[in-house]
Every structure is written in structure tokens, then in C-alpha cells.
Design a protein around this motif. Structure first.
Motif, PDB file in Angstrom:
ATOM      1  N   SER A   2       0.827  -1.198   0.000  1.00 38.48           N
ATOM      2  CA  SER A   2       0.000   0.000   0.000  1.00 38.48           C
ATOM      3  C   SER A   2       0.864   1.252   0.000  1.00 38.48           C
ATOM      4  O   SER A   2       1.853   1.343   0.725  1.00 38.48           O
ATOM      5  N   ARG A   3       0.455   2.210  -0.779  1.00 37.54           N
ATOM      6  CA  ARG A   3       1.163   3.489  -0.821  1.00 37.54           C
ATOM      7  C   ARG A   3       0.668   4.439   0.250  1.00 37.54           C
ATOM      8  O   ARG A   3       1.278   5.477   0.485  1.00 37.54           O
ATOM      9  N   ASN A   4      -0.436   4.122   0.907  1.00 34.78           N
ATOM     10  CA  ASN A   4      -1.016   5.054   1.881  1.00 34.78           C
ATOM     11  C   ASN A   4      -0.045   5.449   2.977  1.00 34.78           C
ATOM     12  O   ASN A   4       0.036   6.614   3.355  1.00 34.78           O
ATOM     13  N   ALA A   5       0.689   4.498   3.512  1.00 34.14           N
ATOM     14  CA  ALA A   5       1.645   4.805   4.579  1.00 34.14           C
ATOM     15  C   ALA A   5       2.711   5.767   4.070  1.00 34.14           C
ATOM     16  O   ALA A   5       3.085   6.716   4.770  1.00 34.14           O
ATOM     17  N   LEU A   6       3.173   5.541   2.860  1.00 38.36           N
ATOM     18  CA  LEU A   6       4.193   6.425   2.289  1.00 38.36           C
ATOM     19  C   LEU A   6       3.629   7.812   2.025  1.00 38.36           C
ATOM     20  O   LEU A   6       4.281   8.824   2.306  1.00 38.36           O
ATOM     21  N   ARG A   7       2.416   7.872   1.510  1.00 39.56           N
ATOM     22  CA  ARG A   7       1.776   9.177   1.257  1.00 39.56           C
ATOM     23  C   ARG A   7       1.599   9.962   2.553  1.00 39.56           C
ATOM     24  O   ARG A   7       1.847  11.163   2.600  1.00 39.56           O
ATOM     25  N   ARG A   8       1.158   9.277   3.598  1.00 37.07           N
ATOM     26  CA  ARG A   8       0.945   9.958   4.882  1.00 37.07           C
ATOM     27  C   ARG A   8       2.258  10.520   5.422  1.00 37.07           C
ATOM     28  O   ARG A   8       2.290  11.619   5.966  1.00 37.07           O
ATOM     29  N   PHE A   9       3.329   9.768   5.274  1.00 34.11           N
ATOM     30  CA  PHE A   9       4.604  10.277   5.748  1.00 34.11           C
ATOM     31  C   PHE A   9       5.003  11.524   4.971  1.00 34.11           C
ATOM     32  O   PHE A   9       5.412  12.524   5.561  1.00 34.11           O
ATOM     33  N   VAL A  10       4.880  11.484   3.664  1.00 29.68           N
ATOM     34  CA  VAL A  10       5.253  12.636   2.827  1.00 29.68           C
ATOM     35  C   VAL A  10       4.376  13.834   3.178  1.00 29.68           C
ATOM     36  O   VAL A  10       4.867  14.960   3.279  1.00 29.68           O
ATOM     37  N   ALA A  25      11.701  10.246  -4.362  1.00 29.66           N
ATOM     38  CA  ALA A  25      12.456   9.030  -4.057  1.00 29.66           C
ATOM     39  C   ALA A  25      11.534   7.867  -3.709  1.00 29.66           C
ATOM     40  O   ALA A  25      11.740   6.740  -4.178  1.00 29.66           O
ATOM     41  N   LEU A  26      10.514   8.118  -2.897  1.00 28.65           N
ATOM     42  CA  LEU A  26       9.579   7.049  -2.522  1.00 28.65           C
ATOM     43  C   LEU A  26       8.744   6.585  -3.706  1.00 28.65           C
ATOM     44  O   LEU A  26       8.492   5.388  -3.855  1.00 28.65           O
ATOM     45  N   ASN A  27       8.318   7.514  -4.534  1.00 30.10           N
ATOM     46  CA  ASN A  27       7.557   7.131  -5.733  1.00 30.10           C
ATOM     47  C   ASN A  27       8.402   6.253  -6.653  1.00 30.10           C
ATOM     48  O   ASN A  27       7.923   5.251  -7.180  1.00 30.10           O
ATOM     49  N   ALA A  28       9.669   6.631  -6.842  1.00 31.05           N
ATOM     50  CA  ALA A  28      10.557   5.831  -7.688  1.00 31.05           C
ATOM     51  C   ALA A  28      10.744   4.435  -7.106  1.00 31.05           C
ATOM     52  O   ALA A  28      10.646   3.427  -7.823  1.00 31.05           O
ATOM     53  N   TRP A  29      10.998   4.370  -5.781  1.00 34.29           N
ATOM     54  CA  TRP A  29      11.169   3.073  -5.129  1.00 34.29           C
ATOM     55  C   TRP A  29       9.908   2.229  -5.284  1.00 34.29           C
ATOM     56  O   TRP A  29       9.975   1.057  -5.644  1.00 34.29           O
ATOM     57  N   PHE A  30       8.749   2.825  -5.020  1.00 34.85           N
ATOM     58  CA  PHE A  30       7.483   2.096  -5.083  1.00 34.85           C
ATOM     59  C   PHE A  30       7.257   1.508  -6.476  1.00 34.85           C
ATOM     60  O   PHE A  30       6.924   0.328  -6.613  1.00 34.85           O
ATOM     61  N   HIS A  31       7.450   2.316  -7.513  1.00 35.64           N
ATOM     62  CA  HIS A  31       7.202   1.840  -8.874  1.00 35.64           C
ATOM     63  C   HIS A  31       8.205   0.763  -9.297  1.00 35.64           C
ATOM     64  O   HIS A  31       7.831  -0.182  -9.999  1.00 35.64           O
ATOM     65  N   GLU A  32       9.445   0.879  -8.866  1.00 31.21           N
ATOM     66  CA  GLU A  32      10.424  -0.170  -9.164  1.00 31.21           C
ATOM     67  C   GLU A  32      10.045  -1.483  -8.493  1.00 31.21           C
ATOM     68  O   GLU A  32      10.065  -2.537  -9.120  1.00 31.21           O
ATOM     69  N   VAL A  33       9.703  -1.408  -7.222  1.00 34.05           N
ATOM     70  CA  VAL A  33       9.404  -2.616  -6.454  1.00 34.05           C
ATOM     71  C   VAL A  33       8.098  -3.256  -6.920  1.00 34.05           C
ATOM     72  O   VAL A  33       7.970  -4.480  -6.928  1.00 34.05           O
ATOM     73  N   LYS A  34       7.166  -2.441  -7.344  1.00 33.49           N
ATOM     74  CA  LYS A  34       5.880  -2.973  -7.816  1.00 33.49           C
ATOM     75  C   LYS A  34       6.058  -3.861  -9.056  1.00 33.49           C
ATOM     76  O   LYS A  34       5.301  -4.795  -9.262  1.00 33.49           O
ATOM     77  N   ARG A  35       7.082  -3.590  -9.839  1.00 33.87           N
ATOM     78  CA  ARG A  35       7.301  -4.325 -11.086  1.00 33.87           C
ATOM     79  C   ARG A  35       8.139  -5.592 -10.929  1.00 33.87           C
ATOM     80  O   ARG A  35       8.241  -6.368 -11.876  1.00 33.87           O
ATOM     81  N   VAL A  36       8.760  -5.783  -9.777  1.00 33.71           N
ATOM     82  CA  VAL A  36       9.648  -6.936  -9.620  1.00 33.71           C
ATOM     83  C   VAL A  36       8.952  -8.061  -8.864  1.00 33.71           C
ATOM     84  O   VAL A  36       7.931  -7.857  -8.215  1.00 33.71           O
ATOM     85  N   SER A  37       9.541  -9.210  -8.965  1.00 34.66           N
ATOM     86  CA  SER A  37       9.055 -10.375  -8.228  1.00 34.66           C
ATOM     87  C   SER A  37      10.254 -11.006  -7.533  1.00 34.66           C
ATOM     88  O   SER A  37      10.960 -11.830  -8.107  1.00 34.66           O
ATOM     89  N   TRP A  38      10.498 -10.556  -6.300  1.00 38.44           N
ATOM     90  CA  TRP A  38      11.628 -11.083  -5.553  1.00 38.44           C
ATOM     91  C   TRP A  38      11.312 -12.479  -5.047  1.00 38.44           C
ATOM     92  O   TRP A  38      10.293 -12.709  -4.413  1.00 38.44           O
ATOM     93  N   LYS A  39      12.216 -13.391  -5.310  1.00 35.93           N
ATOM     94  CA  LYS A  39      12.068 -14.769  -4.831  1.00 35.93           C
ATOM     95  C   LYS A  39      13.001 -15.071  -3.665  1.00 35.93           C
ATOM     96  O   LYS A  39      12.848 -16.066  -2.979  1.00 35.93           O
ATOM     97  N   SER A  40      13.991 -14.173  -3.467  1.00 35.94           N
ATOM     98  CA  SER A  40      14.969 -14.394  -2.402  1.00 35.94           C
ATOM     99  C   SER A  40      15.682 -13.077  -2.103  1.00 35.94           C
ATOM    100  O   SER A  40      15.611 -12.132  -2.898  1.00 35.94           O
ATOM    101  N   ARG A  78       4.734 -15.355  -1.471  1.00 34.42           N
ATOM    102  CA  ARG A  78       3.532 -14.730  -2.032  1.00 34.42           C
ATOM    103  C   ARG A  78       3.836 -13.477  -2.846  1.00 34.42           C
ATOM    104  O   ARG A  78       2.944 -12.932  -3.487  1.00 34.42           O
ATOM    105  N   GLY A  79       5.060 -12.998  -2.806  1.00 34.25           N
ATOM    106  CA  GLY A  79       5.441 -11.822  -3.581  1.00 34.25           C
ATOM    107  C   GLY A  79       4.855 -10.533  -3.033  1.00 34.25           C
ATOM    108  O   GLY A  79       4.468  -9.651  -3.801  1.00 34.25           O
ATOM    109  N   ILE A  80       4.814 -10.410  -1.701  1.00 33.79           N
ATOM    110  CA  ILE A  80       4.205  -9.236  -1.077  1.00 33.79           C
ATOM    111  C   ILE A  80       5.258  -8.496  -0.262  1.00 33.79           C
ATOM    112  O   ILE A  80       6.044  -9.102   0.459  1.00 33.79           O
ATOM    113  N   VAL A  81       5.247  -7.166  -0.392  1.00 40.22           N
ATOM    114  CA  VAL A  81       6.131  -6.303   0.383  1.00 40.22           C
ATOM    115  C   VAL A  81       5.256  -5.515   1.351  1.00 40.22           C
ATOM    116  O   VAL A  81       4.294  -4.865   0.932  1.00 40.22           O
ATOM    117  N   PHE A  82       5.588  -5.573   2.639  1.00 39.82           N
ATOM    118  CA  PHE A  82       4.824  -4.880   3.679  1.00 39.82           C
ATOM    119  C   PHE A  82       5.648  -3.713   4.221  1.00 39.82           C
ATOM    120  O   PHE A  82       6.785  -3.931   4.660  1.00 39.82           O
TER     121      PHE A  82
END
Length: 104
Positions: A2-10, A25-40, A78-82
Motif C-alpha cells: 500500500s502506498r497510503n503509509a508512504l503518502r501519509r509520511f510525505v 524518491a519514494l515514488n521511484a522506489w514504489f514503482h520499481e518494487v511494484k514491477r519486480v518479483s523477488w524470490k529471495s 507470495r510476492g508481497i512487500v509490507f
């Protein structure tokens, strides 16, 4: 993730000279991470060499030239970032990164 936590901080940086840079910086990080699928953790390190791993499930990212820190939990299966926590480097030094959760 969720971007809500990041938006509230900004939004909380209203009037700060860092607000626009942190937002970018947070928007760039969010969009990069949203496109990847980390397995490890190795997948994370491949893109973010400066990321720090705390335990098996927490990662700390440096944001805006290490002025801020973003703590996340990752469920690789599950491919989820919290988002667990975000704040200044000085605030980060006062938390227990292994236990902190958003809102603490």
C-alpha cells in the motif's frame, strides 16, 4: 503493498524542504518494487546493493541519499512487500528495527 503509509509520511513533511525530494524518491522506489518479483534476498541485493537485511524477513532501504530509512517485510513466497516503518535516519537510530511496525 500500500502506498497510503508512504503518502501519509510525505504529507507529514509539509513545509519541509525535503518533502519533494522524499516524495520523488519514494515514488521511484514504489514503482520499481511494484514491477519486480523477488524470490529471495539475492534478488533484492541484485537491484539494491545498499539494502540491509535484518533477520530473514526485514529489509532496510536508504531513501534520499540515506537521509531516510524505509523498513519493509517481504513474503517472498507470495510476492508481497509490507511497509513496516519509514522515517529519518535519526529516528531510525531510536527504533528496534526487528520489531517496529507501521504506526509504532
Amino acid at each position: 503493498m500500500s502506498r497510503n503509509a508512504l503518502r501519509r509520511f510525505v504529507e507529514g513533511l509539509e513545509g519541509s524542504r525535503d518533502q519533494n525530494a522524499v516524495r520523488t524518491a519514494l515514488n521511484a522506489w514504489f514503482h520499481e518494487v511494484k514491477r519486480v518479483s523477488w524470490k529471495s534476498p539475492a534478488d533484492v541485493k541484485e537491484k539494491y546493493a545498499n539494502a540491509s537485511f535484518v533477520g530473514s524477513e526485514r529489509i532496510v532501504f536508504n531513501i534520499k541519499g540515506n537521509s531516510y530509512r524505509l523498513v519493509v517485510g517481504v513474503d517472498y513466497h507470495r510476492g508481497i512487500v509490507f511497509i513496516k516503518w519509514f522515517g529519518s535516519h535519526a529516528e531510525y537510530d531510536r527504533i528496534d528495527v526487528r520489531k517496529v511496525n507501521y504506526g509504532d
